[in-house]
Design a protein around this motif. Structure first.
Motif, PDB file in Angstrom:
ATOM      1  N   ALA A 244      27.667  37.057  38.328  1.00 46.71           N
ATOM      2  CA  ALA A 244      26.328  37.631  38.447  1.00 46.71           C
ATOM      3  C   ALA A 244      26.373  39.109  38.833  1.00 46.71           C
ATOM      4  O   ALA A 244      25.505  39.882  38.437  1.00 46.71           O
ATOM      5  CB  ALA A 244      25.512  36.850  39.476  1.00 46.71           C
ATOM      6  N   ARG A 245      27.366  39.512  39.587  1.00 43.18           N
ATOM      7  CA  ARG A 245      27.481  40.912  40.007  1.00 43.18           C
ATOM      8  C   ARG A 245      28.206  41.777  38.977  1.00 43.18           C
ATOM      9  O   ARG A 245      28.425  42.960  39.192  1.00 43.18           O
ATOM     10  CB  ARG A 245      28.188  40.982  41.352  1.00 43.18           C
ATOM     11  N   GLY A 246      28.608  41.174  37.876  1.00 41.13           N
ATOM     12  CA  GLY A 246      29.275  41.932  36.823  1.00 41.13           C
ATOM     13  C   GLY A 246      30.686  42.349  37.178  1.00 41.13           C
ATOM     14  O   GLY A 246      31.175  43.366  36.682  1.00 41.13           O
ATOM     15  N   LEU A 247      31.352  41.581  38.028  1.00 44.94           N
ATOM     16  CA  LEU A 247      32.703  41.932  38.450  1.00 44.94           C
ATOM     17  C   LEU A 247      33.784  41.307  37.576  1.00 44.94           C
ATOM     18  O   LEU A 247      34.963  41.540  37.806  1.00 44.94           O
ATOM     19  CB  LEU A 247      32.914  41.514  39.911  1.00 44.94           C
ATOM     20  N   ASP A 248      33.390  40.507  36.615  1.00 40.46           N
ATOM     21  CA  ASP A 248      34.362  39.934  35.696  1.00 40.46           C
ATOM     22  C   ASP A 248      33.793  40.001  34.294  1.00 40.46           C
ATOM     23  O   ASP A 248      32.850  39.263  33.985  1.00 40.46           O
ATOM     24  CB  ASP A 248      34.697  38.490  36.062  1.00 40.46           C
ATOM     25  N   PRO A 249      34.253  40.811  33.438  1.00 36.28           N
ATOM     26  CA  PRO A 249      35.322  41.794  33.617  1.00 36.28           C
ATOM     27  C   PRO A 249      34.810  43.058  34.311  1.00 36.28           C
ATOM     28  O   PRO A 249      33.640  43.414  34.192  1.00 36.28           O
ATOM     29  CB  PRO A 249      35.756  42.105  32.184  1.00 36.28           C
ATOM     30  N   LEU A 250      35.698  43.712  34.996  1.00 36.08           N
ATOM     31  CA  LEU A 250      35.385  44.945  35.725  1.00 36.08           C
ATOM     32  C   LEU A 250      36.025  46.112  34.984  1.00 36.08           C
ATOM     33  O   LEU A 250      37.208  46.074  34.656  1.00 36.08           O
ATOM     34  CB  LEU A 250      35.932  44.870  37.148  1.00 36.08           C
ATOM     35  N   TYR A 251      35.225  47.127  34.694  1.00 45.24           N
ATOM     36  CA  TYR A 251      35.752  48.320  34.048  1.00 45.24           C
ATOM     37  C   TYR A 251      35.228  49.536  34.794  1.00 45.24           C
ATOM     38  O   TYR A 251      34.023  49.689  34.994  1.00 45.24           O
ATOM     39  CB  TYR A 251      35.337  48.393  32.576  1.00 45.24           C
TER      40      TYR A 251
ATOM     41  N   VAL B 228      33.308  26.924  45.753  1.00 47.92           N
ATOM     42  CA  VAL B 228      34.089  27.650  44.748  1.00 47.92           C
ATOM     43  C   VAL B 228      33.219  27.992  43.544  1.00 47.92           C
ATOM     44  O   VAL B 228      33.290  29.097  42.997  1.00 47.92           O
ATOM     45  CB  VAL B 228      35.337  26.837  44.335  1.00 47.92           C
ATOM     46  N   LYS B 229      32.364  27.069  43.132  1.00 46.02           N
ATOM     47  CA  LYS B 229      31.447  27.340  42.010  1.00 46.02           C
ATOM     48  C   LYS B 229      30.473  28.460  42.358  1.00 46.02           C
ATOM     49  O   LYS B 229      30.151  29.292  41.507  1.00 46.02           O
ATOM     50  CB  LYS B 229      30.687  26.079  41.625  1.00 46.02           C
ATOM     51  N   LEU B 230      30.009  28.515  43.612  1.00 47.09           N
ATOM     52  CA  LEU B 230      29.139  29.615  44.038  1.00 47.09           C
ATOM     53  C   LEU B 230      29.873  30.949  43.992  1.00 47.09           C
ATOM     54  O   LEU B 230      29.294  31.974  43.607  1.00 47.09           O
ATOM     55  CB  LEU B 230      28.612  29.360  45.450  1.00 47.09           C
ATOM     56  N   VAL B 231      31.135  30.959  44.378  1.00 45.17           N
ATOM     57  CA  VAL B 231      31.935  32.184  44.322  1.00 45.17           C
ATOM     58  C   VAL B 231      32.081  32.644  42.873  1.00 45.17           C
ATOM     59  O   VAL B 231      31.919  33.830  42.564  1.00 45.17           O
ATOM     60  CB  VAL B 231      33.318  31.967  44.978  1.00 45.17           C
ATOM     61  N   ILE B 232      32.379  31.705  41.981  1.00 46.76           N
ATOM     62  CA  ILE B 232      32.512  32.039  40.554  1.00 46.76           C
ATOM     63  C   ILE B 232      31.211  32.618  40.019  1.00 46.76           C
ATOM     64  O   ILE B 232      31.205  33.658  39.348  1.00 46.76           O
ATOM     65  CB  ILE B 232      32.927  30.791  39.751  1.00 46.76           C
ATOM     66  N   ASN B 233      30.091  31.961  40.308  1.00 48.77           N
ATOM     67  CA  ASN B 233      28.789  32.456  39.834  1.00 48.77           C
ATOM     68  C   ASN B 233      28.448  33.810  40.438  1.00 48.77           C
ATOM     69  O   ASN B 233      27.853  34.654  39.772  1.00 48.77           O
ATOM     70  CB  ASN B 233      27.694  31.439  40.148  1.00 48.77           C
ATOM     71  N   GLY B 234      28.803  34.038  41.707  1.00 39.90           N
ATOM     72  CA  GLY B 234      28.552  35.327  42.349  1.00 39.90           C
ATOM     73  C   GLY B 234      29.349  36.449  41.709  1.00 39.90           C
ATOM     74  O   GLY B 234      28.834  37.549  41.512  1.00 39.90           O
ATOM     75  N   ILE B 235      30.601  36.170  41.375  1.00 41.69           N
ATOM     76  CA  ILE B 235      31.434  37.177  40.711  1.00 41.69           C
ATOM     77  C   ILE B 235      30.842  37.545  39.351  1.00 41.69           C
ATOM     78  O   ILE B 235      30.732  38.719  39.000  1.00 41.69           O
ATOM     79  CB  ILE B 235      32.885  36.655  40.556  1.00 41.69           C
TER      80      ILE B 235
ATOM     81  N   SER C 172      38.901  37.280  37.223  1.00 43.06           N
ATOM     82  CA  SER C 172      38.718  36.912  38.632  1.00 43.06           C
ATOM     83  C   SER C 172      37.783  35.728  38.815  1.00 43.06           C
ATOM     84  O   SER C 172      37.773  35.101  39.869  1.00 43.06           O
ATOM     85  CB  SER C 172      38.211  38.111  39.433  1.00 43.06           C
ATOM     86  N   SER C 173      36.998  35.382  37.804  1.00 39.17           N
ATOM     87  CA  SER C 173      36.119  34.218  37.924  1.00 39.17           C
ATOM     88  C   SER C 173      36.696  32.982  37.224  1.00 39.17           C
ATOM     89  O   SER C 173      36.037  31.958  37.155  1.00 39.17           O
ATOM     90  CB  SER C 173      34.736  34.531  37.347  1.00 39.17           C
ATOM     91  N   ASN C 174      37.920  33.076  36.737  1.00 38.84           N
ATOM     92  CA  ASN C 174      38.570  31.930  36.094  1.00 38.84           C
ATOM     93  C   ASN C 174      39.312  31.100  37.138  1.00 38.84           C
ATOM     94  O   ASN C 174      40.521  30.912  37.060  1.00 38.84           O
ATOM     95  CB  ASN C 174      39.552  32.388  35.011  1.00 38.84           C
ATOM     96  N   ILE C 175      38.603  30.593  38.102  1.00 36.30           N
ATOM     97  CA  ILE C 175      39.214  29.807  39.179  1.00 36.30           C
ATOM     98  C   ILE C 175      39.251  28.351  38.737  1.00 36.30           C
ATOM     99  O   ILE C 175      38.229  27.770  38.400  1.00 36.30           O
ATOM    100  CB  ILE C 175      38.425  29.944  40.488  1.00 36.30           C
ATOM    101  N   VAL C 176      40.446  27.774  38.726  1.00 37.34           N
ATOM    102  CA  VAL C 176      40.629  26.377  38.366  1.00 37.34           C
ATOM    103  C   VAL C 176      41.145  25.634  39.592  1.00 37.34           C
ATOM    104  O   VAL C 176      42.180  25.993  40.147  1.00 37.34           O
ATOM    105  CB  VAL C 176      41.622  26.222  37.190  1.00 37.34           C
TER     106      VAL C 176
END
Length: 123
Positions: free
Chosen positions: A51-58, A42-49, A89-93
């Motif tokens: 790192a790719r600039g998908l959070d925030p997405l505009y 889950v931490k890798l998913v958060i970091n991937g989101i 989308s990267s605020n996964i708790v």
């Protein structure tokens, strides 16, 4: 008589010593390992989101079309959007992870507490 009392005291003493249940200890260690692996994924998913600039997405504007299997008569769609904003989308708790070694069940309870999105125009 003293021998009988001594024997009973010895049996009671041996019975009172806590015994280790190796199967339960192994299951707990295995469960903790699986839970740690899931937390790291889950931490890798958060970091991937992030790192790719998908959070925030505009997205200022986008448009596209889709046809089902290249057959326009069956299904086709077109759409456009402008000023699309999506964040959180990267605020996964992770609330709880449970793993049952014997049943092979993994239960993952998580939330996305601050998920928001908006679009200026969608058609």
């Amino acid at each position: 008589m003293k021998a009988i009392v001594l024997a009973l005291a010895l049996i009671a003493g041996v019975s009172a010593v806590p015994q280790r249940n190796f199967a339960a200890g192994f299951a707990k260690d295995q469960r903790n390992l699986i839970e740690t692996i899931i937390e790291n994924i889950v931490k890798l998913v958060i970091n991937g989101i992030q790192a790719r600039g998908l959070d925030p997405l505009y997205v200022e504007s986008a448009e596209g079309s889709y046809t089902l299997f290249g057959l326009e008569d069956v299904f086709s769609a077109t759409g456009s959007v402008s000023e699309l904003a999506f964040e959180g989308s990267s605020n996964i708790v992770i609330n709880e992870i449970t793993y049952n070694l014997f049943g092979g069940n993994i239960n993952l309870d998580f939330t996305l507490p601050k998920l928001s999105g908006s679009a200026g125009m969608f058609k």
